[in-house]
Every structure is written in C-alpha cells, then in structure tokens.
Design an enzyme around this catalytic site. Structure first.
Site, PDB file in Angstrom:
ATOM      1  N   TRP A   1      14.298-129.949 -95.343  1.00 22.61           N
ATOM      2  CA  TRP A   1      15.401-129.086 -95.780  1.00 22.61           C
ATOM      3  C   TRP A   1      16.287-129.754 -96.843  1.00 22.61           C
ATOM      4  O   TRP A   1      17.469-129.459 -96.963  1.00 22.61           O
ATOM      5  CB  TRP A   1      16.267-128.645 -94.589  1.00 22.61           C
ATOM      6  CG  TRP A   1      15.502-127.822 -93.591  1.00 22.61           C
ATOM      7  CD1 TRP A   1      14.934-128.274 -92.447  1.00 22.61           C
ATOM      8  CD2 TRP A   1      15.208-126.426 -93.668  1.00 22.61           C
ATOM      9  NE1 TRP A   1      14.289-127.249 -91.785  1.00 22.61           N
ATOM     10  CE2 TRP A   1      14.445-126.092 -92.517  1.00 22.61           C
ATOM     11  CE3 TRP A   1      15.503-125.426 -94.593  1.00 22.61           C
ATOM     12  CZ2 TRP A   1      13.978-124.803 -92.272  1.00 22.61           C
ATOM     13  CZ3 TRP A   1      15.043-124.136 -94.345  1.00 22.61           C
ATOM     14  CH2 TRP A   1      14.289-123.835 -93.193  1.00 22.61           C
TER      15      TRP A   1
ATOM     16  N   LYS B   1      13.602-121.758 -97.219  1.00 23.41           N
ATOM     17  CA  LYS B   1      14.601-120.935 -97.904  1.00 23.41           C
ATOM     18  C   LYS B   1      14.659-121.370 -99.362  1.00 23.41           C
ATOM     19  O   LYS B   1      14.013-122.347 -99.762  1.00 23.41           O
ATOM     20  CB  LYS B   1      15.988-121.099 -97.268  1.00 23.41           C
ATOM     21  CG  LYS B   1      16.130-120.540 -95.868  1.00 23.41           C
ATOM     22  CD  LYS B   1      17.553-120.693 -95.361  1.00 23.41           C
ATOM     23  CE  LYS B   1      17.698-120.159 -93.947  1.00 23.41           C
ATOM     24  NZ  LYS B   1      19.077-120.293 -93.433  1.00 23.41           N
TER      25      LYS B   1
ATOM     26  N   GLU C   1      15.273 -87.114 -95.658  1.00 19.95           N
ATOM     27  CA  GLU C   1      16.351 -86.861 -94.696  1.00 19.95           C
ATOM     28  C   GLU C   1      17.602 -86.548 -95.519  1.00 19.95           C
ATOM     29  O   GLU C   1      18.226 -87.444 -96.083  1.00 19.95           O
ATOM     30  CB  GLU C   1      16.571 -88.089 -93.799  1.00 19.95           C
ATOM     31  CG  GLU C   1      17.541 -87.827 -92.662  1.00 19.95           C
ATOM     32  CD  GLU C   1      18.759 -88.740 -92.666  1.00 19.95           C
ATOM     33  OE1 GLU C   1      19.518 -88.704 -91.685  1.00 19.95           O
ATOM     34  OE2 GLU C   1      18.965 -89.474 -93.650  1.00 19.95           O
TER      35      GLU C   1
ATOM     36  N   ASP D   1      15.300 -92.409 -95.646  1.00 22.86           N
ATOM     37  CA  ASP D   1      16.570 -92.275 -94.938  1.00 22.86           C
ATOM     38  C   ASP D   1      17.732 -92.160 -95.925  1.00 22.86           C
ATOM     39  O   ASP D   1      17.710 -92.750 -97.006  1.00 22.86           O
ATOM     40  CB  ASP D   1      16.783 -93.496 -94.040  1.00 22.86           C
ATOM     41  CG  ASP D   1      18.114 -93.441 -93.314  1.00 22.86           C
ATOM     42  OD1 ASP D   1      18.243 -92.618 -92.396  1.00 22.86           O
ATOM     43  OD2 ASP D   1      19.024 -94.208 -93.687  1.00 22.86           O
TER      44      ASP D   1
END
Length: 686
Positions: free
Chosen positions: A99, A132, A400, A346
């Site tokens: 990391w 990450k 929707e 949605d």
C-alpha cells in the site's frame, strides 16, 4: 377523318412525405409541440452521427470503453487505464506493494488526453489482491477506487472498500446459448438477491439460483428484474446509491456466481433484466465518483445541478461526451459480459427535468415541452436505447417514469425515446388511494377499468399493483393495507376472521383486473404475490442492524396450515390463464359491461371473458352479459376454495349462451352467470 394519337408521358408516382412525425401522427394533440419533438429527435441524430463519426463506426464500437479502461490481463502482462483529466500523479497501491507508492506502479498520462496508463508484468499482480489508486491533483490528494473497476470488496472488520484484481484461472463457461426472452406477455418477478432468503442474513447469488429461481419458474414468471447489482456502499440504499458502476456487488458473491445465476435462469426460460441506475450516483469520494481526481464536476453537473435535492446524491452531466461514453459502455458491458437481457432504467423522471420532477403537477402536454427539460439527458436515454438494441435486438428496456412524458416507449424513428416499455406507475397509486380513501361500497368498476387501461396507444406498459416501493418502511403493501395487524393473529386457516377474508378476496381481484388489462407486461415484487406480511427494513442503527425485515419468509407460503399459500396458488393460476391466449397483451380489451351501482365489470380479451363483482354484500343470480355466441367454461374463480374463497359457484358446469333475436346479426347472445359478492371469474369460450 384522320385519327391522331396523342403521346402521354407518365410520371412515376411519388408518395407524399408524412405530414407529421410518427409520434404526432399517433397523437394529434401533440401537434403544437411537434417542433420540440423534432428538435429532440434531431439532437439525438446529430449526437449519434458525432459519436459514430458520421456512421463510419457503430454506436456499439463507440461504447466499448470497458474493453480499454480499467485493469486487464493481456498475454503475459497487465494494463491499467483511467480517465482522470485533473490528476497530476497517479499510483496503483495495494497488497502487491504494501500500500505504498512505488515508481513501478506509477501511471503515465497519455499525451494530449485526460487518460492515464500503466503496463505491468504478469508477476506484478495476482488474482485476489486488493488495490486502489493514489491520486494527486493541484492542492490535494486521496485514495480512490478506479471508476472502471469490475470488482470491489469490503473488509468485514474495517468496512473499508477496495478494488480487487479479478482474473480467475478458470473463466466462467456459459451453458445456455442463444437465449431469447419471451415477451408474450412479459411477466416480471422483481427481486433482490440479498433479501431473497428466509435466513436473517445477506443472501448470495448461488442461494438465489438454487432456492428462488425454481420458485419463479414454478410460479409462471418468464422474467426477473434484479435490483442492487451495481456495487453500492450502503446496503440499505436498496442499490440506488451506486459507487462502482461496472462491479457486480460482491456482498452477494463473485462475478462468476452472478453469471451462474443468469445462466440457470436462461435454462429455465427466464429472462434477466437489471435495475440499472444512471440517474445519479452516490456522493462518496473514496468509494465512488464524487471527486475522483480533484474535480467534483468530472462526471457531474456543476453548480445548482450538481446535487440531487431529494436523494442526497450527484447528478451526471449528460452533456459531456466522456460521461456519455462511460454510461453507454456500462450498458454494453452488462449485456455482453453477464448476458443480461436488458434494463429497467431507474429514476427517469429525475433525469428528464431540471426540477427532477419535484413539485411539478404535469397537468397538460405543455408541461412536457416548456423548456424545463434536460435535452442532454433526453439525448442520452435515446442513445442508450439505440445502443442496447444494436448490441442485442431482443433486449428489453423499461423506463421508470412518473410524469407521463409522451414518447418514452415510442420508436426512435417516430420521435420517441425507444424504450420497449414504460412502468404504469399510475396503477399502484390508484390502488393505494382507493384502499385508503374509499369504502368498499364506493369502489367504482368504471374508474377501475379506466385506470388499469389508461395508457398511450402507441406505447407499451408494464402494469403492476405494487412493487418494492410499496413494500418499504414508510409505505404498506396491499395485503397489509387490507388486513393490517389481523395478519398476525388471523391468517391461520383454523382462525381466519372477516377482515382476513375480505383482504384475501380483494388481493386476488386487484391483481386479476390489473393483469387482465395489460398491453405489454405485468410485474410483481417477490413475496407480494402470496401476501408477505412484513415490510422491508434493511439493517440500520434504528433497528439494531437487524436483518429480520430484510428477507423473504418462504416458509409462510410453504405452510398449508396458513392462508399465504392460497394467494400464491392463485397468482400461479392467474398467470397460467393469461397464457391461454397467445400474445394476450396484444388482444384488444373489449368492454362487455359495467354498472357502478351493482359494482359489476366484464370485458373480453380473445376468448377469455373476465367478470368482476366488487360489491361487498350483493351477490347476483343469472346476471346477464351479451357475449359472442357459444359455450363457455370456467378457467379461474377467485371464490374457489382452492384459493381461500367460499366456493359458492359450481365451476364444473359449461355455460351456454341464450338466443336473442335482436342480436342475431351481431352474433351475440346472453350469458347468465351467478357472481357472488366480492369475487371474479374468468371463462374461456370453447
């Protein structure tokens, strides 16, 4: 007298060009707004030409960002790419380098672009490792999960999310090929993988495949609409606050297990559509796209349009080509990588209007063309439909949308958005209002009939009585509105009371009249078909982080000492009856009779005759209807003892029409029926 011959030159007959665009031809009331409709259509055509370089490549070729961005294993190495125009430095950090920033894992900006790239050797990364991005920008820095990553996991102890290298040694091998959804009609079982189990926990893709899919197939549904697939940090958001748009939620299992679920559904003849969220994104910066590289507006609108005022989320900037590229690629990714059969989009209303539809009345057509609409979002939705149907011509798209925007489910060439269906959101609202505000004596068949078939003739809809919305805390399911607390005390067969009997009867009738009037498809949320007694409440601080109400109690419908299985059995038989007529959804709904005083309604679809008596007290003997001449047999009766009714009528007899000389030319005769109070019967013409 000399005859002369006159030579006539015939010109080829050229048909006149259509006076109006198709949407206006189908609805003349839209004529005053044809300029706006054509403007939207032309905007989409212009953008389509721009993105495809004037047609030199397909939209599908444009929407292939997922094949280039993100982390990919190529031969004996790896390549990682990210769009981060505001970044000054980017490192990959993870378990492979403790990391820490390491020059070997430092990305290089691709000259002249906002894209960054890193190439690594095979040994530099291993399947399963966490990672990450460490991003620097002028005035700041932060750890970020890549926007295009395909796998995100959460540490059970720290609750921190990380991307994960995902390259299994044995890729998933699909078993079912060439699947095509059945759409005649489309019968949707709306579901959530995590809450699909009886146990008080988060269910998995595999558990859903093994335990729930067989129930769906047995119940007669031919499609599942799966919620909460895209990764989301907060489980209780129901999947609507998405952080990683290309990552299937790891809380339910691995990508291969999701593929296994879809593969098995296809084997069972069940289509799988995804509840996709492109209307907004979670505000989180570490987990999501909120501030990927020091520019909060990289993916989202600036200024007042940046945040959604009601959803505490961020609103995509559909005017940016890079954002359109990201979202269109997202559609193609789910279609190709996981073989989803389409999407239910949605929050379309929120996308269409600068106001997100909040505080708007939408009383007339002018409200849809008053300049308060987001043309960028309209263009994106239109392009998304073009892309999806280019990638898979059999794909299903559903909008929707609550405002009633004309043209959503109309063809692109007619000036529409190109959705296959739109949700009939008026119907559940109508049932809630009726149950809450009208006594049983005041239920009017004319009003019911109008509402269940109130739609634009050129747009197909998905009709439903209730979805997940009506099952969440803060609302009530239909069964709970009808029976309330008596469900806890009087839903055993040996102890049923009048309140439960009324609720069971109306639950069946409401579903039957809604499903019988569809013009496209029908939807049910899992468990509601058998009257699931509990609302949905995800683990949260207010309930002690309990999973008690974030599950489905299948044991209730399996217990034949309880009333639930009556409703489940009825739902299955209702769908079976609808399937008796080929392409049922396309058959005209022909009204036979309604009388609000008697509370009686009758209509036909093909050879099926639907008769409803909504009166709570009045039964009728020899109630007559003029129907096509012939004989009729009962194929479904809500009052059957098999479904918790009283069994007052003899459904074994064949009903013959009675001659009337007045209607000989119409080929109609009188059909006389006994219709008990608060019941419905379906007859098939032999």
């Amino acid at each position: 007298m000399k005859e002369t011959t006159k030579k006539v030159t015939m010109k080829a007959s050229v048909p006149d060009a259509p006076k109006h665009i198709g949407l206006v031809q189908n609805d003349p009331w839209l004529e005053p707004f044809e300029g706006a409709i054509r403007g939207r259509h032309d905007h989409a055509v212009w953008k389509l030409n721009q993105l495809t370089r004037g047609g030199r490549k397909s939209l599908g070729e444009f929407a292939s960002g997922h094949l280039w961005f993100g982390l990919h294993k190529l031969g004996r190495g790896w390549v990682f790419r990210e769009w981060a125009p505001n970044a000054t430095e980017i490192f990959l950090i993870g378990e492979f380098n403790d990391w820490k920033e390491d020059e070997r894992y430092k990305l290089k900006r691709i000259e002249g672009t906002g894209n960054w790239e890193l190439k690594l050797k095979e040994r530099d990364l291993k399947h399963g490792q966490l990672y990450k991005m460490k991003v620097r920008w002028r005035g700041g820095e932060g750890e970020r999960i890549p926007a295009w990553c395909r796998r995100v996991v959460q540490d059970e102890e720290t609750k921190i999310f990380s991307a994960q290298v995902w390259n299994p040694a044995v890729p998933y091998v699909w078993k079912k090929a060439g699947f095509k959804p059945k759409k005649n009609p489309l019968l949707i079982y709306e579901c959530h993988v995590g809450m699909g189990q009886d146990a008080e926990k988060v269910g998995t893709y595999t558990e859903f495949k093994d335990n729930v899919l067989p129930r769906v197939a047995k119940a007669g549904y031919n499609c599942i609409q799966v919620m909460a697939i895209q990764e989301h940090p907060y489980y209780g958001s129901f999947g609507y606050h998405v952080s990683s748009f290309f990552a299937p939620s790891s809380r339910f299992g691995t990508p291969e297990e999701l593929k296994g679920l879809i593969d098995e559904a296809h084997r069972l003849g069940i289509a799988v559509i995804m509840d996709i969220v492109h209307s907004h994104a979670v505000k989180n910066e570490v987990e999501g796209l909120g501030n990927l590289c020091g520019d909060p507006n990289q993916f989202f609108y600036p200024g007042d349009r940046h945040e959604h005022p009601a959803w505490d989320s961020l609103c995509f900037d559909y005017g940016k080509d890079d954002v359109v590229h990201f979202l269109l690629s997202n559609c193609k990714y789910w279609l190709e990588e996981f073989r989803f059969d389409g999407f239910r989009f949605d929050g379309v209303t929120s996308m269409l209007y600068y106001s997100h539809g909040l505080g708007e009345a939408f009383c007339n057509y002018a409200d849809y063309f008053n300049g308060h609409q987001d043309d960028n979002a309209i263009c994106y939705l239109t392009l998304a439909n073009c892309l999806i149907h280019e990638v898979n011509p059999n794909a299903i798209t559903i909008a929707e949308e609550v405002s009633g925007m004309p043209g959503l489910a109309a063809k692109f060439d007619d000036g529409g958005f190109g959705f296959d269906y739109r949700m009939a959101m008026n119907i559940p609202d109508y049932w809630i209002k009726t149950i809450k505000e009208q006594s049983d004596e005041n239920w009017k068949p004319s009003s019911i009939f109008w509402e269940v078939k109130n739609r634009r003739p050129d747009e197909k809809t998905i009709s439903y009585c209730e979805s997940h919305d009506q099952a969440l805390v803060g609302d009530k399911t239909i069964i709970f509105r009808l029976i309330d607390a008596d469900m806890y005390w009087h839903f055993a067969k040996k102890d049923i009371n009048g309140v439960a009997e009324r609720g069971i009867a109306l639950h069946k009738m409401i579903r039957l009249v809604t499903a019988a009037a569809i013009n496209g498809g029908y939807l049910n949320f899992m468990g509601n078909e058998f009257g699931h007694p509990e609302w949905i409440d995800f683990p949260r601080e207010g309930n002690g982080w309990s999973y008690k109400y974030a599950r489905r109690q299948w044991n209730l419908v399996d217990n034949h000492d309880l009333c639930y299985h009556w409703l489940g059995d009825f739902d299955r038989e209702m769908l079976r009856v609808i399937k008796l007529v080929r392409n049922f959804q396309d058959k005209p709904v022909v009204e036979i009779w309604h009388n609000d005083g008697d509370q009686v309604l009758a209509f036909m679809r093909g050879d099926l005759l639907f008769v409803f008596n909504f009166s709570p007290t009045q039964s009728f003997t020899d109630y007559g209807f003029l129907v096509p001449t012939g004989s009729y047999e009962v194929v479904l009766n809500t009052d059957s003892k098999d479904f918790g009714g009283f069994g007052f009528a003899d459904d074994s007899i064949t009903h013959f029409t009675n001659f009337d000389p007045l209607y000989v030319k119409d080929h109609k005769e009188w059909l006389k029926l006994y219709i008990p109070a608060r019941s419905a019967v379906v007859l098939k013409k032999l």
